[in-house]
Design a protein around this motif. Structure first.
Motif, PDB file in Angstrom:
ATOM      1  N   ASN A   1       0.807  -1.222   0.000  1.00 37.04           N
ATOM      2  CA  ASN A   1       0.000   0.000   0.000  1.00 37.04           C
ATOM      3  C   ASN A   1       0.837   1.268   0.000  1.00 37.04           C
ATOM      4  OD1 ASN A   1       0.845  -0.672   2.636  1.00 37.04           O
ATOM      5  ND2 ASN A   1      -0.718   0.642   3.538  1.00 37.04           N
ATOM      6  N   LEU A   2       2.126   1.137   0.253  1.00 38.07           N
ATOM      7  CA  LEU A   2       3.037   2.290   0.265  1.00 38.07           C
ATOM      8  C   LEU A   2       4.259   2.047  -0.604  1.00 38.07           C
ATOM      9  CD1 LEU A   2       2.927   3.047   4.103  1.00 38.07           C
ATOM     10  CD2 LEU A   2       1.812   4.364   2.296  1.00 38.07           C
ATOM     11  N   GLN A   3       4.140   1.156  -1.557  1.00 40.80           N
ATOM     12  CA  GLN A   3       5.286   0.653  -2.300  1.00 40.80           C
ATOM     13  C   GLN A   3       6.089   1.743  -2.992  1.00 40.80           C
ATOM     14  OE1 GLN A   3       4.318  -2.272  -5.256  1.00 40.80           O
ATOM     15  NE2 GLN A   3       6.341  -2.218  -6.188  1.00 40.80           N
ATOM     16  N   VAL A   4       7.395   1.667  -2.804  1.00 41.36           N
ATOM     17  CA  VAL A   4       8.362   2.456  -3.551  1.00 41.36           C
ATOM     18  C   VAL A   4       9.401   1.493  -4.085  1.00 41.36           C
ATOM     19  CG1 VAL A   4      10.127   4.254  -3.458  1.00 41.36           C
ATOM     20  CG2 VAL A   4       8.011   4.523  -2.144  1.00 41.36           C
ATOM     21  N   GLY A   5       9.694   1.565  -5.364  1.00 45.47           N
ATOM     22  CA  GLY A   5      10.632   0.633  -5.966  1.00 45.47           C
ATOM     23  C   GLY A   5       9.939  -0.615  -6.473  1.00 45.47           C
ATOM     24  N   PRO A   6      10.694  -1.527  -7.075  1.00 44.64           N
ATOM     25  CA  PRO A   6      10.087  -2.676  -7.752  1.00 44.64           C
ATOM     26  C   PRO A   6       9.598  -3.792  -6.847  1.00 44.64           C
ATOM     27  CG  PRO A   6      12.470  -2.745  -7.954  1.00 44.64           C
ATOM     28  CD  PRO A   6      12.146  -1.448  -7.304  1.00 44.64           C
ATOM     29  N   GLN A   7      10.060  -3.857  -5.580  1.00 44.96           N
ATOM     30  CA  GLN A   7       9.692  -4.973  -4.705  1.00 44.96           C
ATOM     31  C   GLN A   7       8.381  -4.698  -3.991  1.00 44.96           C
ATOM     32  OE1 GLN A   7      10.729  -7.973  -4.225  1.00 44.96           O
ATOM     33  NE2 GLN A   7       9.579  -8.508  -2.395  1.00 44.96           N
ATOM     34  N   SER A   8       7.398  -5.600  -4.166  1.00 46.56           N
ATOM     35  CA  SER A   8       6.133  -5.513  -3.455  1.00 46.56           C
ATOM     36  C   SER A   8       5.982  -6.770  -2.616  1.00 46.56           C
ATOM     37  CB  SER A   8       4.960  -5.397  -4.431  1.00 46.56           C
ATOM     38  OG  SER A   8       3.724  -5.375  -3.755  1.00 46.56           O
ATOM     39  N   GLY A   9       5.910  -6.624  -1.311  1.00 45.53           N
ATOM     40  CA  GLY A   9       5.774  -7.776  -0.428  1.00 45.53           C
ATOM     41  C   GLY A   9       7.035  -8.018   0.375  1.00 45.53           C
ATOM     42  N   LYS A  10       6.898  -8.820   1.421  1.00 46.21           N
ATOM     43  CA  LYS A  10       7.986  -9.062   2.363  1.00 46.21           C
ATOM     44  C   LYS A  10       9.129  -9.854   1.738  1.00 46.21           C
ATOM     45  CE  LYS A  10       5.096  -8.921   6.533  1.00 46.21           C
ATOM     46  NZ  LYS A  10       4.637  -9.677   7.716  1.00 46.21           N
ATOM     47  N   ILE A  11      10.305  -9.685   2.329  1.00 49.85           N
ATOM     48  CA  ILE A  11      11.451 -10.515   1.972  1.00 49.85           C
ATOM     49  C   ILE A  11      11.293 -11.849   2.695  1.00 49.85           C
ATOM     50  CG2 ILE A  11      13.956 -10.699   1.948  1.00 49.85           C
ATOM     51  CD1 ILE A  11      14.143  -7.711   2.174  1.00 49.85           C
ATOM     52  N   ALA A  12      11.344 -12.933   1.961  1.00 50.01           N
ATOM     53  CA  ALA A  12      11.116 -14.259   2.531  1.00 50.01           C
ATOM     54  C   ALA A  12      12.349 -14.768   3.265  1.00 50.01           C
ATOM     55  CB  ALA A  12      10.723 -15.235   1.424  1.00 50.01           C
ATOM     56  N   ALA A  13      12.173 -15.878   3.979  1.00 50.04           N
ATOM     57  CA  ALA A  13      13.280 -16.499   4.699  1.00 50.04           C
ATOM     58  C   ALA A  13      14.358 -16.951   3.723  1.00 50.04           C
ATOM     59  CB  ALA A  13      12.774 -17.687   5.514  1.00 50.04           C
ATOM     60  N   ALA A  14      15.615 -16.692   4.078  1.00 51.11           N
ATOM     61  CA  ALA A  14      16.785 -17.076   3.282  1.00 51.11           C
ATOM     62  C   ALA A  14      16.767 -16.447   1.888  1.00 51.11           C
ATOM     63  CB  ALA A  14      16.897 -18.595   3.176  1.00 51.11           C
ATOM     64  N   GLU A  15      16.037 -15.355   1.732  1.00 52.77           N
ATOM     65  CA  GLU A  15      15.952 -14.680   0.435  1.00 52.77           C
ATOM     66  C   GLU A  15      16.892 -13.477   0.400  1.00 52.77           C
ATOM     67  OE1 GLU A  15      12.667 -12.766  -2.683  1.00 52.77           O
ATOM     68  OE2 GLU A  15      12.138 -13.079  -0.577  1.00 52.77           O
ATOM     69  N   THR A  16      17.499 -13.253  -0.753  1.00 52.91           N
ATOM     70  CA  THR A  16      18.352 -12.097  -0.982  1.00 52.91           C
ATOM     71  C   THR A  16      17.749 -11.247  -2.079  1.00 52.91           C
ATOM     72  OG1 THR A  16      20.379 -13.264  -0.325  1.00 52.91           O
ATOM     73  CG2 THR A  16      20.641 -11.295  -1.684  1.00 52.91           C
ATOM     74  N   LEU A  17      17.574  -9.955  -1.806  1.00 49.94           N
ATOM     75  CA  LEU A  17      17.081  -9.012  -2.804  1.00 49.94           C
ATOM     76  C   LEU A  17      18.180  -8.014  -3.134  1.00 49.94           C
ATOM     77  CD1 LEU A  17      13.460  -8.143  -1.589  1.00 49.94           C
ATOM     78  CD2 LEU A  17      14.153  -9.793  -3.337  1.00 49.94           C
ATOM     79  N   THR A  18      18.226  -7.607  -4.390  1.00 51.99           N
ATOM     80  CA  THR A  18      19.191  -6.614  -4.839  1.00 51.99           C
ATOM     81  C   THR A  18      18.474  -5.295  -5.087  1.00 51.99           C
ATOM     82  OG1 THR A  18      20.588  -8.302  -5.879  1.00 51.99           O
ATOM     83  CG2 THR A  18      20.901  -6.028  -6.601  1.00 51.99           C
ATOM     84  N   PHE A  19      19.006  -4.214  -4.539  1.00 45.07           N
ATOM     85  CA  PHE A  19      18.434  -2.882  -4.701  1.00 45.07           C
ATOM     86  C   PHE A  19      19.403  -2.015  -5.495  1.00 45.07           C
ATOM     87  CE2 PHE A  19      16.416  -4.717  -1.023  1.00 45.07           C
ATOM     88  CZ  PHE A  19      15.081  -4.356  -1.167  1.00 45.07           C
ATOM     89  N   ASP A  20      18.846  -1.168  -6.369  1.00 44.77           N
ATOM     90  CA  ASP A  20      19.645  -0.373  -7.300  1.00 44.77           C
ATOM     91  C   ASP A  20      19.408   1.112  -7.026  1.00 44.77           C
ATOM     92  OD1 ASP A  20      21.031   0.729  -9.381  1.00 44.77           O
ATOM     93  OD2 ASP A  20      20.007  -0.389 -10.958  1.00 44.77           O
ATOM     94  N   THR A  21      20.452   1.831  -6.661  1.00 42.79           N
ATOM     95  CA  THR A  21      20.309   3.260  -6.390  1.00 42.79           C
ATOM     96  C   THR A  21      19.990   4.067  -7.639  1.00 42.79           C
ATOM     97  OG1 THR A  21      22.692   3.668  -6.679  1.00 42.79           O
ATOM     98  CG2 THR A  21      21.918   3.107  -4.453  1.00 42.79           C
ATOM     99  N   GLN A  22      20.181   3.476  -8.818  1.00 43.66           N
ATOM    100  CA  GLN A  22      19.894   4.175 -10.076  1.00 43.66           C
ATOM    101  C   GLN A  22      18.515   3.828 -10.632  1.00 43.66           C
ATOM    102  OE1 GLN A  22      22.078   6.487 -11.284  1.00 43.66           O
ATOM    103  NE2 GLN A  22      23.235   6.054  -9.424  1.00 43.66           N
TER     104      GLN A  22
END
Length: 329
Positions: free
Chosen positions: A53-74
């Motif tokens: 409901n407040l999403q900023v950036g491409p990821q919507s939803g929680k980070i799961a267990a043992a999951e790695t997400l990559t974020f891009d400052t550009q």
């Protein structure tokens, strides 16, 4: 991949990221000068919010267990678009974990094997868990790993590090006059009050951009909609580059970008201009500089970045201005 001083970035920044604190280097006879990063503070901008409901950036939803997400400052879909230069070697952030389902830890690092360390420790039923984290970046990117359960994250950037030679005062290159001015979506507003449209930072599935909304043609033929952000540029400097960040998935018309000198006597000079290609197009547009107007003259005019469109967008469309980055010399 850009080169960065390994000893400096790994010792000063990556270690700070792993333990989740801001590392400050104090003066010492044993600390040599030379090429070391310096912190450039910016007005805080939101790089990511995984809450739908407040999403900023491409990821919507929680980070799961043992999951790695990559974020891009550009990433052009965030509120930080245009504010972090491509030569930044690290960023200063405030990262908050919310809604954790299990006791866990998050690790933040730039690339390569994941360090065996925690940057913050969210737990279920507790208030949001924030922490100041400094992490180096690899081509503008960094990773977040969640060990257990699921959790939302909010990432705010409050500064970035760039390399600086602290021994340059002993040479004779003269001080650098290069500067970068960046503004994000929140700086934009209507540039004409008699047009029935507005900006909105909350519409659509991805917040964080300034929408052009309304029906400008209801005001008469030839009326276009646009947003403007005031620019504070160094007097006498030369504008060497300008990049606009945008989202345009409306399939209606292209966006037109301009840096304008609004003269105090009522005239207008175009300093730089660019256009997005016909929709759908998302990303960035390198604006062409008008050579004769590239010297900043604050004594005769005020400067604005203006984005215009001959169409209008509803909340179902995606016509957003993310920001602009301007380099002067």
């Amino acid at each position: 991949m850009r080169f960065r001083p390994t000893a400096v970035v790994l010792a000063m920044l990556l270690t700070g990221s792993a333990i989740g604190v801001v590392v400050q280097q104090s003066a010492s006879a044993t600390v040599s000068s030379g090429d070391r990063p310096v912190l450039i503070s910016i007005s805080p901008c939101r790089l990511a919010d995984t809450r739908p409901n407040l999403q900023v950036g491409p990821q919507s939803g929680k980070i799961a267990a043992a999951e790695t997400l990559t974020f891009d400052t550009q990433n052009a879909t965030t509120q930080c678009a245009g504010q972090i230069p491509t030569d930044a070697v690290a960023i200063s952030t405030n990262i908050t974990a919310l809604g954790a389902t299990q006791l866990s830890f998050l690790t933040i690092w730039p690339s390569g094997p994941r360090p065996l360390a925690a940057s913050l420790n969210p737990a279920p039923g507790e208030p949001p868990t924030p922490n100041a984290v400094v992490t180096s970046v690899d081509d503008g990117q960094f990773n977040i790993y969640n060990d257990a359960g699921e959790t939302h994250v909010v990432i705010d950037i409050n500064g970035y590090y760039v390399n600086h030679d602290h021994d340059d005062k002993y040479g004779d290159p003269g001080p650098s006059t290069e500067a970068t001015v960046s503004v994000g979506a929140a700086a934009f507003d209507a540039w004409s009050t008699n047009i029935s449209w507005q900006k909105d930072l909350t519409l659509g599935t991805t917040a964080g951009g300034a929408w052009i909304t309304g029906m400008p043609y209801a005001q008469g033929p030839g009326v276009v909609s646009g947003l403007a952000a005031p620019l504070t540029l160094p007097h006498g400097a030369t504008i060497t580059s300008a990049t606009a960040y945008f989202t345009d998935d409306t399939a209606l018309a292209s966006l037109n970008f301009q840096i304008r000198c609004e003269e105090f006597d009522g005239g207008t000079k175009i300093v730089a201009q660019g256009d997005s290609v016909a929709a759908p197009a998302t990303g960035e547009d390198v604006m062409s500089i008008t050579t004769t107007n590239a010297t900043v003259d604050n004594e005769s005019c005020s400067y604005f970045f203006i984005a215009e469109s001959s169409s209008w967008a509803s909340e179902l469309d995606a016509l957003k201005i993310r920001g602009v980055s301007i380099t002067t010399q």
